[in-house]
Design a protein around this motif. Structure first.
Motif, mmCIF file in Angstrom:
data_model
loop_
_atom_site.group_PDB
_atom_site.id
_atom_site.type_symbol
_atom_site.label_atom_id
_atom_site.label_comp_id
_atom_site.label_asym_id
_atom_site.label_seq_id
_atom_site.Cartn_x
_atom_site.Cartn_y
_atom_site.Cartn_z
ATOM 1 N N ALA A 13 22.654 -45.088 -18.946
ATOM 2 C CA ALA A 13 21.757 -44.011 -19.381
ATOM 3 C C ALA A 13 22.101 -42.701 -18.695
ATOM 4 C CB ALA A 13 20.309 -44.394 -19.091
ATOM 5 N N ILE A 14 22.433 -42.777 -17.402
ATOM 6 C CA ILE A 14 22.802 -41.571 -16.663
ATOM 7 C C ILE A 14 24.080 -40.967 -17.233
ATOM 8 C CG2 ILE A 14 23.621 -40.711 -14.432
ATOM 9 C CD1 ILE A 14 21.712 -42.744 -13.126
ATOM 10 N N GLU A 15 25.046 -41.825 -17.553
ATOM 11 C CA GLU A 15 26.306 -41.343 -18.123
ATOM 12 C C GLU A 15 26.076 -40.677 -19.470
ATOM 13 O OE1 GLU A 15 29.087 -44.841 -16.120
ATOM 14 O OE2 GLU A 15 28.712 -44.791 -18.279
ATOM 15 N N GLN A 16 25.199 -41.287 -20.279
ATOM 16 C CA GLN A 16 24.905 -40.713 -21.585
ATOM 17 C C GLN A 16 24.279 -39.337 -21.445
ATOM 18 O OE1 GLN A 16 26.887 -42.875 -23.459
ATOM 19 N NE2 GLN A 16 25.401 -42.324 -25.018
ATOM 20 N N GLN A 17 23.353 -39.175 -20.519
ATOM 21 C CA GLN A 17 22.686 -37.897 -20.327
ATOM 22 C C GLN A 17 23.643 -36.851 -19.769
ATOM 23 O OE1 GLN A 17 19.000 -38.890 -18.109
ATOM 24 N NE2 GLN A 17 18.038 -37.964 -19.876
ATOM 25 N N ALA A 18 24.581 -37.309 -18.941
ATOM 26 C CA ALA A 18 25.530 -36.364 -18.360
ATOM 27 C C ALA A 18 26.425 -35.764 -19.435
ATOM 28 C CB ALA A 18 26.377 -37.071 -17.300
ATOM 29 N N ASP A 19 26.791 -36.592 -20.459
ATOM 30 C CA ASP A 19 27.656 -36.105 -21.520
ATOM 31 C C ASP A 19 26.910 -35.123 -22.420
ATOM 32 O OD1 ASP A 19 29.279 -39.316 -21.975
ATOM 33 O OD2 ASP A 19 29.755 -37.639 -20.644
ATOM 34 N N CYS A 20 25.737 -35.500 -22.836
ATOM 35 C CA CYS A 20 24.954 -34.665 -23.750
ATOM 36 C C CYS A 20 23.517 -35.135 -23.745
ATOM 37 C CB CYS A 20 25.528 -34.745 -25.160
ATOM 38 S SG CYS A 20 24.675 -33.715 -26.369
ATOM 39 N N LYS A 32 -3.846 -36.124 -45.205
ATOM 40 C CA LYS A 32 -3.564 -36.056 -46.638
ATOM 41 C C LYS A 32 -4.835 -36.048 -47.484
ATOM 42 C CE LYS A 32 1.050 -38.111 -46.547
ATOM 43 N NZ LYS A 32 1.897 -39.257 -46.987
ATOM 44 N N THR A 33 -5.919 -36.594 -46.955
ATOM 45 C CA THR A 33 -7.189 -36.602 -47.691
ATOM 46 C C THR A 33 -8.217 -35.689 -47.035
ATOM 47 O OG1 THR A 33 -7.961 -38.546 -46.455
ATOM 48 C CG2 THR A 33 -6.797 -38.949 -48.523
ATOM 49 N N ASP A 34 -7.783 -34.860 -46.086
ATOM 50 C CA ASP A 34 -8.685 -33.967 -45.373
ATOM 51 C C ASP A 34 -8.346 -32.511 -45.661
ATOM 52 O OD1 ASP A 34 -10.234 -35.986 -43.939
ATOM 53 O OD2 ASP A 34 -8.379 -36.392 -42.844
ATOM 54 N N LYS A 35 -8.970 -31.609 -44.950
ATOM 55 C CA LYS A 35 -8.811 -30.176 -45.195
ATOM 56 C C LYS A 35 -7.459 -29.657 -44.736
ATOM 57 C CE LYS A 35 -11.310 -25.828 -44.312
ATOM 58 N NZ LYS A 35 -12.489 -25.224 -43.637
ATOM 59 N N TYR A 36 -6.962 -30.193 -43.615
ATOM 60 C CA TYR A 36 -5.698 -29.734 -43.042
ATOM 61 C C TYR A 36 -4.652 -30.843 -43.079
ATOM 62 C CZ TYR A 36 -8.227 -25.724 -41.095
ATOM 63 O OH TYR A 36 -8.982 -24.592 -40.936
ATOM 64 N N LEU A 37 -3.412 -30.440 -43.359
ATOM 65 C CA LEU A 37 -2.273 -31.335 -43.247
ATOM 66 C C LEU A 37 -1.653 -31.099 -41.871
ATOM 67 C CD1 LEU A 37 -0.675 -33.401 -44.953
ATOM 68 C CD2 LEU A 37 0.834 -31.516 -45.624
ATOM 69 N N ILE A 38 -1.438 -32.184 -41.121
ATOM 70 C CA ILE A 38 -1.016 -32.081 -39.719
ATOM 71 C C ILE A 38 0.240 -32.903 -39.483
ATOM 72 C CG2 ILE A 38 -1.739 -32.393 -37.316
ATOM 73 C CD1 ILE A 38 -4.661 -32.745 -38.621
ATOM 74 N N VAL A 39 1.172 -32.347 -38.740
ATOM 75 C CA VAL A 39 2.343 -33.085 -38.272
ATOM 76 C C VAL A 39 2.339 -33.035 -36.752
ATOM 77 C CG1 VAL A 39 4.865 -33.159 -38.165
ATOM 78 C CG2 VAL A 39 3.730 -32.644 -40.331
ATOM 79 N N GLY A 40 2.352 -34.200 -36.130
ATOM 80 C CA GLY A 40 2.361 -34.285 -34.671
ATOM 81 C C GLY A 40 3.581 -35.054 -34.201
ATOM 82 N N SER A 41 4.047 -34.758 -32.994
ATOM 83 C CA SER A 41 5.273 -35.396 -32.532
ATOM 84 C C SER A 41 5.313 -35.544 -31.025
ATOM 85 C CB SER A 41 6.493 -34.575 -32.981
ATOM 86 O OG SER A 41 6.498 -33.295 -32.358
ATOM 87 N N VAL A 42 6.082 -36.538 -30.599
ATOM 88 C CA VAL A 42 6.434 -36.736 -29.194
ATOM 89 C C VAL A 42 7.938 -36.533 -29.074
ATOM 90 C CG1 VAL A 42 6.511 -38.364 -27.279
ATOM 91 C CG2 VAL A 42 4.584 -38.399 -28.845
ATOM 92 N N TRP A 43 8.340 -35.698 -28.135
ATOM 93 C CA TRP A 43 9.755 -35.446 -27.880
ATOM 94 C C TRP A 43 10.145 -36.125 -26.570
ATOM 95 C CZ3 TRP A 43 12.584 -30.725 -29.967
ATOM 96 C CH2 TRP A 43 11.993 -30.279 -31.173
ATOM 97 N N ILE A 44 11.114 -37.018 -26.633
ATOM 98 C CA ILE A 44 11.615 -37.702 -25.453
ATOM 99 C C ILE A 44 12.795 -36.885 -24.899
ATOM 100 C CG2 ILE A 44 12.575 -39.829 -24.538
ATOM 101 C CD1 ILE A 44 9.690 -40.047 -25.632
ATOM 102 N N LEU A 45 12.649 -36.454 -23.655
ATOM 103 C CA LEU A 45 13.652 -35.583 -23.043
ATOM 104 C C LEU A 45 14.427 -36.276 -21.925
ATOM 105 C CD1 LEU A 45 11.357 -32.423 -22.735
ATOM 106 C CD2 LEU A 45 12.828 -33.059 -24.664
ATOM 107 N N ASP A 46 13.926 -37.399 -21.449
ATOM 108 C CA ASP A 46 14.540 -38.103 -20.326
ATOM 109 C C ASP A 46 14.438 -39.602 -20.590
ATOM 110 O OD1 ASP A 46 15.051 -39.456 -17.918
ATOM 111 O OD2 ASP A 46 14.336 -37.794 -16.700
ATOM 112 N N SER A 47 15.562 -40.226 -20.924
ATOM 113 C CA SER A 47 15.537 -41.630 -21.335
ATOM 114 C C SER A 47 15.164 -42.563 -20.198
ATOM 115 C CB SER A 47 16.899 -42.031 -21.912
ATOM 116 O OG SER A 47 17.925 -41.845 -20.954
ATOM 117 N N LEU A 48 15.562 -42.247 -18.955
ATOM 118 C CA LEU A 48 15.248 -43.127 -17.831
ATOM 119 C C LEU A 48 13.750 -43.145 -17.548
ATOM 120 C CD1 LEU A 48 18.116 -42.451 -15.274
ATOM 121 C CD2 LEU A 48 17.726 -44.500 -16.637
ATOM 122 N N ALA A 49 13.141 -41.966 -17.500
ATOM 123 C CA ALA A 49 11.705 -41.892 -17.214
ATOM 124 C C ALA A 49 10.893 -42.551 -18.320
ATOM 125 C CB ALA A 49 11.273 -40.442 -17.025
#
Length: 249
Positions: A13-20, A32-49
């Motif tokens: 994992a460390i080697e992978q992160q070091a490359d890119c 979809k059935t409510d007043k607002y359409l919402i998109v939510g997300s989780v971004w993973i920035l550190d694979s080890l943690a």
């Protein structure tokens, strides 16, 4: 043997992160059935943690003998404490992740086209935010996973979204963004999609049920908003800090 294997995985994992480095983005939608359409997300920035976070979540579920999927619709008074601790774990490892979302009033829009555009803006504006704040600067690769809805519509949306992201890499990010896999998976087998579900459903709860009688779901949504300093005022979201971002459309 397990110790040796764990060390091998860690070194890989460390080697992978070091490359890119990589933006691993897990997305869910709601409203979809409510007043607002919402998109939510989780971004993973550190694979080890986040590997550690994954293990801690499994330990939490074992502690509460909770064999179900982590899902906002499943929240009841019996398991409020479990979901509160779940949010605490996400916050503990927030240096390794980001929460990003956007929403739009649903009146007069084509939902499928809107979702594609919202996800595209989530990607582009999210990368700009991570790069400009220095939390996860380019160059990086990108992997995108959405909660599966239907095979045909998912395939079409992901193909178009990947093509638009490839153009953005060339025209916006000076080819410093390596576009990799765009997939749809069932959230039942993916804890990060389950995190995205809690986020987007909590936002939907706040938009759709302001000031209503509080129950278990409201308690969890309130706790998430307080923990990550997300505030709802006059229909707009105000974000403090870099952990969570409303990427306004």
């Amino acid at each position: 043997h397990r110790g040796t294997l764990a060390e091998d995985i860690k070194e890989w994992a460390i080697e992978q992160q070091a490359d890119c480095g990589q933006y691993s983005i897990y997305v869910d939608e709601s409203g979809k059935t409510d007043k607002y359409l919402i998109v939510g997300s989780v971004w993973i920035l550190d694979s080890l943690a986040t590997m550690t976070l994954f293990n801690k979540i499994n330990e939490l579920k074992e502690e509460y003998h909770y064999n179900q999927e982590i899902h906002f619709a499943s929240i009841n008074e019996t398991f409020v404490e479990l979901y509160i601790k779940f949010i605490d774990l996400i916050f503990t490892y927030s240096s390794a992740i980001s929460i990003k979302f956007n929403y739009v009033h649903k009146e007069g829009i084509n939902i499928q086209n809107a979702l594609k555009e919202m996800m595209y803006h989530l990607i582009v504006d999210g990368i700009k935010h991570e790069h400009e704040t220095g939390r996860a600067p380019l160059p990086r690769a990108i992997s995108f996973v959405k909660d599966s809805e239907s095979k045909g519509s998912d395939a079409l949306l992901l193909k178009e979204l990947k093509e638009k992201t490839e153009l953005a890499s060339k025209n916006i990010f000076d080819n410093k963004l390596k576009v990799e896999n765009f997939n749809a998976f069932d959230s039942k087998s993916n804890i990060y999609l389950q995190i995205a579900d809690i986020i987007v459903a909590s936002i939907n709860r706040k938009l759709s049920s302001p000031g209503t009688t509080k129950n278990a779901k409201d308690k969890v949504a309130d706790y998430l908003f307080n923990k990550f300093s997300i505030h709802l005022t006059d229909g707009e979201f105000t974000i403090t800090g870099d952990l969570s971002s409303n990427l306004t459309i």
